[in-house]
Scaffold this motif. Structure first.
Motif, PDB file in Angstrom:
ATOM      1  N   PRO A 141      53.057  49.251  35.948  1.00  0.00           N
ATOM      2  CA  PRO A 141      52.283  48.602  37.016  1.00  0.00           C
ATOM      3  C   PRO A 141      51.030  49.392  37.387  1.00  0.00           C
ATOM      4  CG  PRO A 141      54.348  49.475  37.875  1.00  0.00           C
ATOM      5  CD  PRO A 141      54.435  49.543  36.393  1.00  0.00           C
ATOM      6  N   GLY A 142      51.084  50.706  37.253  1.00  0.00           N
ATOM      7  CA  GLY A 142      49.909  51.525  37.527  1.00  0.00           C
ATOM      8  C   GLY A 142      48.786  51.259  36.547  1.00  0.00           C
ATOM      9  N   LEU A 143      49.135  51.120  35.273  1.00  0.00           N
ATOM     10  CA  LEU A 143      48.126  50.829  34.254  1.00  0.00           C
ATOM     11  C   LEU A 143      47.538  49.430  34.428  1.00  0.00           C
ATOM     12  CD1 LEU A 143      49.782  52.430  31.092  1.00  0.00           C
ATOM     13  CD2 LEU A 143      47.772  53.250  32.333  1.00  0.00           C
ATOM     14  N   LYS A 144      48.356  48.490  34.863  1.00  0.00           N
ATOM     15  CA  LYS A 144      47.852  47.145  35.123  1.00  0.00           C
ATOM     16  C   LYS A 144      46.827  47.158  36.249  1.00  0.00           C
ATOM     17  CE  LYS A 144      51.899  44.511  33.538  1.00  0.00           C
ATOM     18  NZ  LYS A 144      53.012  43.615  33.968  1.00  0.00           N
ATOM     19  N   GLU A 145      47.127  47.910  37.294  1.00  0.00           N
ATOM     20  CA  GLU A 145      46.176  48.024  38.398  1.00  0.00           C
ATOM     21  C   GLU A 145      44.886  48.693  37.939  1.00  0.00           C
ATOM     22  OE1 GLU A 145      49.124  48.389  42.310  1.00  0.00           O
ATOM     23  OE2 GLU A 145      47.895  50.081  41.700  1.00  0.00           O
ATOM     24  N   ARG A 146      45.026  49.732  37.144  1.00  0.00           N
ATOM     25  CA  ARG A 146      43.855  50.464  36.659  1.00  0.00           C
ATOM     26  C   ARG A 146      42.988  49.573  35.773  1.00  0.00           C
ATOM     27  NH1 ARG A 146      44.858  56.497  34.653  1.00  0.00           N
ATOM     28  NH2 ARG A 146      45.741  56.480  36.762  1.00  0.00           N
ATOM     29  N   PHE A 147      43.619  48.778  34.930  1.00  0.00           N
ATOM     30  CA  PHE A 147      42.872  47.835  34.084  1.00  0.00           C
ATOM     31  C   PHE A 147      42.060  46.878  34.955  1.00  0.00           C
ATOM     32  CE2 PHE A 147      42.217  44.030  31.563  1.00  0.00           C
ATOM     33  CZ  PHE A 147      41.905  44.530  30.302  1.00  0.00           C
ATOM     34  N   LYS A 148      42.672  46.356  36.018  1.00  0.00           N
ATOM     35  CA  LYS A 148      41.981  45.438  36.920  1.00  0.00           C
ATOM     36  C   LYS A 148      40.773  46.105  37.574  1.00  0.00           C
ATOM     37  CE  LYS A 148      42.799  42.570  41.023  1.00  0.00           C
ATOM     38  NZ  LYS A 148      43.826  42.150  42.042  1.00  0.00           N
ATOM     39  N   ILE A 149      40.938  47.356  38.003  1.00  0.00           N
ATOM     40  CA  ILE A 149      39.839  48.098  38.630  1.00  0.00           C
ATOM     41  C   ILE A 149      38.714  48.321  37.631  1.00  0.00           C
ATOM     42  CG2 ILE A 149      39.186  50.319  39.643  1.00  0.00           C
ATOM     43  CD1 ILE A 149      42.148  50.460  40.688  1.00  0.00           C
ATOM     44  N   MET A 150      39.070  48.666  36.414  1.00  0.00           N
ATOM     45  CA  MET A 150      38.059  48.904  35.386  1.00  0.00           C
ATOM     46  C   MET A 150      37.265  47.645  35.065  1.00  0.00           C
ATOM     47  SD  MET A 150      40.198  51.527  32.895  1.00  0.00           S
ATOM     48  CE  MET A 150      38.864  51.835  31.733  1.00  0.00           C
ATOM     49  N   VAL A 151      37.949  46.522  35.021  1.00  0.00           N
ATOM     50  CA  VAL A 151      37.253  45.251  34.772  1.00  0.00           C
ATOM     51  C   VAL A 151      36.245  44.979  35.886  1.00  0.00           C
ATOM     52  CG1 VAL A 151      37.533  42.740  34.651  1.00  0.00           C
ATOM     53  CG2 VAL A 151      39.083  44.231  33.374  1.00  0.00           C
ATOM     54  N   GLN A 152      36.630  45.263  37.133  1.00  0.00           N
ATOM     55  CA  GLN A 152      35.746  45.018  38.272  1.00  0.00           C
ATOM     56  C   GLN A 152      34.479  45.874  38.195  1.00  0.00           C
ATOM     57  OE1 GLN A 152      38.288  45.809  41.624  1.00  0.00           O
ATOM     58  NE2 GLN A 152      39.205  43.770  41.611  1.00  0.00           N
ATOM     59  N   HIS A 153      34.611  47.097  37.697  1.00  0.00           N
ATOM     60  CA  HIS A 153      33.488  48.027  37.711  1.00  0.00           C
ATOM     61  C   HIS A 153      32.730  48.076  36.373  1.00  0.00           C
ATOM     62  CE1 HIS A 153      34.067  49.952  41.666  1.00  0.00           C
ATOM     63  NE2 HIS A 153      35.342  49.638  41.479  1.00  0.00           N
ATOM     64  N   TYR A 154      33.423  47.819  35.268  1.00  0.00           N
ATOM     65  CA  TYR A 154      32.789  47.978  33.955  1.00  0.00           C
ATOM     66  C   TYR A 154      32.674  46.672  33.163  1.00  0.00           C
ATOM     67  CZ  TYR A 154      34.098  52.842  34.942  1.00  0.00           C
ATOM     68  OH  TYR A 154      34.265  54.072  35.525  1.00  0.00           O
ATOM     69  N   GLY A 155      33.366  45.627  33.606  1.00  0.00           N
ATOM     70  CA  GLY A 155      33.360  44.370  32.873  1.00  0.00           C
ATOM     71  C   GLY A 155      34.535  44.273  31.916  1.00  0.00           C
ATOM     72  N   LEU A 156      34.910  43.067  31.557  1.00  0.00           N
ATOM     73  CA  LEU A 156      36.085  42.836  30.720  1.00  0.00           C
ATOM     74  C   LEU A 156      35.906  43.358  29.301  1.00  0.00           C
ATOM     75  CD1 LEU A 156      38.882  41.628  30.251  1.00  0.00           C
ATOM     76  CD2 LEU A 156      37.783  39.412  29.816  1.00  0.00           C
TER      77      LEU A 156
END
Length: 249
Positions: free
Chosen positions: A210-225
């Motif tokens: 679940p931590g990695l899922k959250e981190r992926f979501k944050i990265m998408v918000q800041h760096y793009g998909l």
């Protein structure tokens, strides 16, 4: 700001009887003295509060009350802090040695952020090796495209640059918090020091998926998909290579 800034060190803890004392001792032995030490306890059911009271001469402020989780407790610490800089050192983690903070502040007076290396320790305080992710020579907000390259315990930031942790995240709010701070920072100082000892097996590691899922979501918000997907190819490869080589992550 003076060349002797106040550093607010914040420890959050819940039922930390086996781990808290080592953390407090590491703060108490610092040669740098302009420290404000805050302990936020989540209304522990063990002897945590007794340990806090035992080190009254080291701890500036403390509270023991129920909270909504680790990041809510950290936010309480931020609200209590009066220092120029914030440094989170959670129960079980330690400042590397007695001169670490003094050397850190001296590396670049008035830097917006100081960062350095972290070593992993076991429950007995013995070093078990480096973190999986390597600390970069130069750090900026784009560095976290490759993952959280700097441990939160080796990241000291000006209080004026940060707000609260996002309680919408249970396991990766620290990733977002550090990333946002770096976006605002004008200068980020690599201390070239080992700044902290990180206790292996904490909340994030116990909730790795679940931590990695959250981190992926944050990265998408800041760096793009697309950028996030691209960098996760290399993040995944490095993860499995490290796991095969060291039998830990």
């Amino acid at each position: 700001m003076t060349s002797n800034p106040k550093i607010s060190i914040i420890t959050v803890v819940y039922n930390g009887e086996p781990t808290l004392e080592a953390t407090i001792k590491s703060i108490g032995k610092q040669s740098y003295k302009n420290i404000e030490y805050i302990v936020i306890d989540g209304f522990s059911k063990d002897l945590t509060v007794d340990i806090i009271k035992k080190y009254d001469e080291v701890i500036t402020y403390w509270i023991s009350e129920p909270d909504k989780g680790i990041y809510d407790a950290m936010n309480k610490g931020i609200d209590m802090a009066t220092g120029d800089y914030l440094w989170f050192m959670n129960s079980g983690d330690e400042i590397y040695d007695g001169t670490t903070l003094e050397k850190t502040v001296a590396t670049w007076p008035n830097a917006d952020i100081y960062y350095g290396e972290t070593v992993m320790i076991d429950n007995n305080g013995h070093e078990i090796g480096d973190r999986r992710l390597k600390t970069p020579v130069s750090l900026n907000w784009k560095s976290f495209k490759k993952g959280m390259l700097v441990s939160h315990q080796s990241f000291i930031v000006k209080k004026s640059l940060v707000g609260h942790y996002n309680l919408g995240y249970q396991f990766s709010a620290d990733f977002e918090w550090c990333l946002k701070a770096m976006k605002k920072a004008q200068n980020i100082c690599n201390t070239n020091l080992v700044m902290s000892k990180f206790l292996d097996g904490g909340v994030t590691k116990q909730n790795i998926v679940p931590g990695l899922k959250e981190r992926f979501k944050i990265m998408v918000q800041h760096y793009g998909l697309l950028s996030t997907l691209y960098h996760h190819i290399f993040i995944s490869l490095k993860f499995f290579v490290f796991l095969l080589k060291h039998k830990r992550f």
